[in-house]
Design a protein around this motif. Sequence first.
Motif, PDB file in Angstrom:
ATOM      1  N   SER A   1      31.393  89.535  38.579  1.00 18.48           N
ATOM      2  CA  SER A   1      31.067  90.689  37.735  1.00 18.48           C
ATOM      3  C   SER A   1      30.035  91.584  38.399  1.00 18.48           C
ATOM      4  CB  SER A   1      30.548  90.227  36.373  1.00 18.48           C
ATOM      5  OG  SER A   1      31.525  89.476  35.705  1.00 18.48           O
ATOM      6  N   TYR A   2      29.099  90.975  39.105  1.00 18.26           N
ATOM      7  CA  TYR A   2      28.062  91.739  39.807  1.00 18.26           C
ATOM      8  C   TYR A   2      28.692  92.617  40.892  1.00 18.26           C
ATOM      9  CZ  TYR A   2      23.867  92.719  42.552  1.00 18.26           C
ATOM     10  OH  TYR A   2      22.854  93.353  43.246  1.00 18.26           O
ATOM     11  N   ILE A   3      29.518  92.015  41.726  1.00 15.32           N
ATOM     12  CA  ILE A   3      30.183  92.768  42.803  1.00 15.32           C
ATOM     13  C   ILE A   3      31.046  93.876  42.196  1.00 15.32           C
ATOM     14  CG2 ILE A   3      31.813  92.666  44.737  1.00 15.32           C
ATOM     15  CD1 ILE A   3      29.102  91.219  45.279  1.00 15.32           C
ATOM     16  N   ASP A   4      31.817  93.541  41.188  1.00 13.50           N
ATOM     17  CA  ASP A   4      32.655  94.545  40.518  1.00 13.50           C
ATOM     18  C   ASP A   4      31.812  95.691  39.972  1.00 13.50           C
ATOM     19  OD1 ASP A   4      34.908  93.050  41.080  1.00 13.50           O
ATOM     20  OD2 ASP A   4      35.115  92.242  39.048  1.00 13.50           O
TER      21      ASP A   4
ATOM     22  N   GLN B   1      22.881 101.766  40.504  1.00 14.95           N
ATOM     23  CA  GLN B   1      21.842 101.727  39.478  1.00 14.95           C
ATOM     24  C   GLN B   1      21.677 100.291  38.981  1.00 14.95           C
ATOM     25  OE1 GLN B   1      20.111 104.620  38.950  1.00 14.95           O
ATOM     26  NE2 GLN B   1      21.458 105.369  40.560  1.00 14.95           N
ATOM     27  N   LYS B   2      20.701 100.094  38.146  1.00 18.48           N
ATOM     28  CA  LYS B   2      20.367  98.766  37.625  1.00 18.48           C
ATOM     29  C   LYS B   2      21.560  98.111  36.936  1.00 18.48           C
ATOM     30  CE  LYS B   2      17.413  96.688  34.169  1.00 18.48           C
ATOM     31  NZ  LYS B   2      16.398  96.984  33.163  1.00 18.48           N
ATOM     32  N   PRO B   3      21.968  96.940  37.414  1.00 16.02           N
ATOM     33  CA  PRO B   3      23.050  96.209  36.762  1.00 16.02           C
ATOM     34  C   PRO B   3      22.508  95.387  35.582  1.00 16.02           C
ATOM     35  CG  PRO B   3      22.365  95.063  38.737  1.00 16.02           C
ATOM     36  CD  PRO B   3      21.538  96.311  38.660  1.00 16.02           C
ATOM     37  N   PRO B   4      23.399  94.923  34.709  1.00 19.27           N
ATOM     38  CA  PRO B   4      22.944  94.061  33.616  1.00 19.27           C
ATOM     39  C   PRO B   4      22.534  92.686  34.166  1.00 19.27           C
ATOM     40  CG  PRO B   4      25.294  94.596  33.399  1.00 19.27           C
ATOM     41  CD  PRO B   4      24.806  95.253  34.640  1.00 19.27           C
TER      42      PRO B   4
ATOM     43  N   ILE C   1      28.837  95.937  51.712  1.00 16.88           N
ATOM     44  CA  ILE C   1      29.945  94.997  51.521  1.00 16.88           C
ATOM     45  C   ILE C   1      31.080  95.344  52.489  1.00 16.88           C
ATOM     46  CG2 ILE C   1      30.965  96.399  49.672  1.00 16.88           C
ATOM     47  CD1 ILE C   1      31.901  93.699  48.396  1.00 16.88           C
ATOM     48  N   PHE C   2      31.747  94.309  52.967  1.00 23.25           N
ATOM     49  CA  PHE C   2      32.954  94.491  53.757  1.00 23.25           C
ATOM     50  C   PHE C   2      34.116  94.502  52.773  1.00 23.25           C
ATOM     51  CE2 PHE C   2      29.866  93.067  56.731  1.00 23.25           C
ATOM     52  CZ  PHE C   2      30.126  93.834  57.850  1.00 23.25           C
ATOM     53  N   SER C   3      34.795  95.629  52.688  1.00 24.81           N
ATOM     54  CA  SER C   3      35.850  95.840  51.689  1.00 24.81           C
ATOM     55  C   SER C   3      37.195  95.388  52.232  1.00 24.81           C
ATOM     56  CB  SER C   3      35.895  97.322  51.296  1.00 24.81           C
ATOM     57  OG  SER C   3      34.645  97.744  50.831  1.00 24.81           O
ATOM     58  N   LEU C   4      37.442  94.104  52.121  1.00 25.46           N
ATOM     59  CA  LEU C   4      38.681  93.521  52.612  1.00 25.46           C
ATOM     60  C   LEU C   4      39.512  93.032  51.431  1.00 25.46           C
ATOM     61  CD1 LEU C   4      37.054  91.588  55.564  1.00 25.46           C
ATOM     62  CD2 LEU C   4      38.649  93.493  55.764  1.00 25.46           C
ATOM     63  N   PRO C   5      40.831  93.077  51.557  1.00 25.18           N
ATOM     64  CA  PRO C   5      41.699  92.693  50.436  1.00 25.18           C
ATOM     65  C   PRO C   5      41.917  91.179  50.317  1.00 25.18           C
ATOM     66  CG  PRO C   5      43.027  93.478  52.244  1.00 25.18           C
ATOM     67  CD  PRO C   5      41.588  93.655  52.655  1.00 25.18           C
ATOM     68  N   TYR C   6      41.079  90.384  50.951  1.00 22.19           N
ATOM     69  CA  TYR C   6      41.220  88.923  50.920  1.00 22.19           C
ATOM     70  C   TYR C   6      39.830  88.297  51.036  1.00 22.19           C
ATOM     71  CZ  TYR C   6      41.037  90.029  55.921  1.00 22.19           C
ATOM     72  OH  TYR C   6      40.683  90.542  57.138  1.00 22.19           O
ATOM     73  N   PRO C   7      39.675  87.052  50.587  1.00 20.45           N
ATOM     74  CA  PRO C   7      38.383  86.362  50.731  1.00 20.45           C
ATOM     75  C   PRO C   7      38.007  86.310  52.213  1.00 20.45           C
ATOM     76  CG  PRO C   7      39.846  85.133  49.298  1.00 20.45           C
ATOM     77  CD  PRO C   7      40.670  86.232  49.916  1.00 20.45           C
TER      78      PRO C   7
ATOM     79  N   LEU D   1      28.807  96.777  40.996  1.00 24.80           N
ATOM     80  CA  LEU D   1      28.252  97.621  42.053  1.00 24.80           C
ATOM     81  C   LEU D   1      29.309  98.519  42.682  1.00 24.80           C
ATOM     82  CD1 LEU D   1      25.809  95.832  41.553  1.00 24.80           C
ATOM     83  CD2 LEU D   1      25.500  95.671  44.003  1.00 24.80           C
ATOM     84  N   VAL D   2      30.494  97.990  42.900  1.00 22.76           N
ATOM     85  CA  VAL D   2      31.561  98.782  43.522  1.00 22.76           C
ATOM     86  C   VAL D   2      32.117  99.819  42.549  1.00 22.76           C
ATOM     87  CG1 VAL D   2      33.877  98.666  44.520  1.00 22.76           C
ATOM     88  CG2 VAL D   2      32.136  97.006  45.219  1.00 22.76           C
ATOM     89  N   SER D   3      32.367  99.423  41.307  1.00 18.19           N
ATOM     90  CA  SER D   3      32.989 100.367  40.370  1.00 18.19           C
ATOM     91  C   SER D   3      32.007 101.361  39.774  1.00 18.19           C
ATOM     92  CB  SER D   3      33.726  99.618  39.257  1.00 18.19           C
ATOM     93  OG  SER D   3      32.840  98.827  38.511  1.00 18.19           O
ATOM     94  N   ASN D   4      30.731 101.007  39.680  1.00 24.25           N
ATOM     95  CA  ASN D   4      29.730 101.907  39.110  1.00 24.25           C
ATOM     96  C   ASN D   4      28.842 102.560  40.163  1.00 24.25           C
ATOM     97  OD1 ASN D   4      30.104 101.551  36.133  1.00 24.25           O
ATOM     98  ND2 ASN D   4      29.766  99.420  36.739  1.00 24.25           N
ATOM     99  N   GLY D   5      28.938 102.089  41.385  1.00 18.83           N
ATOM    100  CA  GLY D   5      28.118 102.649  42.445  1.00 18.83           C
ATOM    101  C   GLY D   5      28.741 103.899  43.052  1.00 18.83           C
ATOM    102  N   HIS D   6      27.947 104.557  43.866  1.00 18.23           N
ATOM    103  CA  HIS D   6      28.400 105.757  44.583  1.00 18.23           C
ATOM    104  C   HIS D   6      28.546 105.377  46.065  1.00 18.23           C
ATOM    105  CE1 HIS D   6      28.655 109.844  46.045  1.00 18.23           C
ATOM    106  NE2 HIS D   6      27.602 109.635  46.804  1.00 18.23           N
ATOM    107  N   LYS D   7      29.781 105.431  46.572  1.00 20.13           N
ATOM    108  CA  LYS D   7      30.032 105.054  47.960  1.00 20.13           C
ATOM    109  C   LYS D   7      29.427 106.104  48.885  1.00 20.13           C
ATOM    110  CE  LYS D   7      33.639 103.357  51.015  1.00 20.13           C
ATOM    111  NZ  LYS D   7      35.061 103.017  51.103  1.00 20.13           N
ATOM    112  N   ILE D   8      28.572 105.661  49.808  1.00 15.97           N
ATOM    113  CA  ILE D   8      27.911 106.529  50.765  1.00 15.97           C
ATOM    114  C   ILE D   8      28.707 106.607  52.059  1.00 15.97           C
ATOM    115  CG2 ILE D   8      25.793 106.910  52.106  1.00 15.97           C
ATOM    116  CD1 ILE D   8      25.339 107.085  49.106  1.00 15.97           C
ATOM    117  N   LYS D   9      29.154 105.472  52.521  1.00 16.34           N
ATOM    118  CA  LYS D   9      29.869 105.396  53.804  1.00 16.34           C
ATOM    119  C   LYS D   9      30.905 104.305  53.738  1.00 16.34           C
ATOM    120  CE  LYS D   9      28.888 105.083  58.714  1.00 16.34           C
ATOM    121  NZ  LYS D   9      27.909 105.136  59.742  1.00 16.34           N
TER     122      LYS D   9
END
Length: 183
Positions: free
Chosen positions: A170-173, A160-163, A85-91, A175-183
């Motif tokens: 909710s999906y993006i949230d 990990q497996k999302p609901p 994902i590109f982590s930008l503060p705007y759409p 993955l970002v909040s429950n995922g482990h940032k690699i790079k």
Amino acid sequence: MKYEDITTPEELLKFMDQIEYGFVTPDHKRIIGNGEEFDKYIMSWTLSSPKKLLETKLGHCFDQVELERDWFTKHNYVFKTYFLIFSLPYPNEGPTHTFLVYEQNNKYYHFEHADALNKGLHEFNTLEELLSNTYQNQLSYASQFLNEEELKTLSIYEYQKPPYNIDFTSYIDYLVSNGHKIK
């Protein structure tokens, strides 16, 4: 061949050719491809379970990775799933992508079906090589849509497996909040 009869990653990849890229809206409209209609309806998308994906035969990378996760789990593979994902503060027009990596015979394989440009089983000696390659491919693709500064915001998350049945935001949230940032 039936899903239950698949015994190798190669067979799974071939089987998945039955699945088109897109999604089904809550009112059962089939959105095929990733053009204007995809963009118009993406906020109505919800994550498909493997069972639902096998029924509809329509899913984008988020859905397809969950079918892959189901198969690799049932066949006792060591694997991980990743999100770009590109982590930008705007759409923005930055593309997102999910993919699965599995280990076999001391090698790492990028299992890719949803991304037609990179479809296949891609072998690497190390996980770092694989992730670097995938990262560079995403940057190259995204350079059509984003400027140089925006390209610098690309992140990879292991997740990990999302609901199932959660919506796009909710999906993006998740993955970002429950995922482990690699790079």
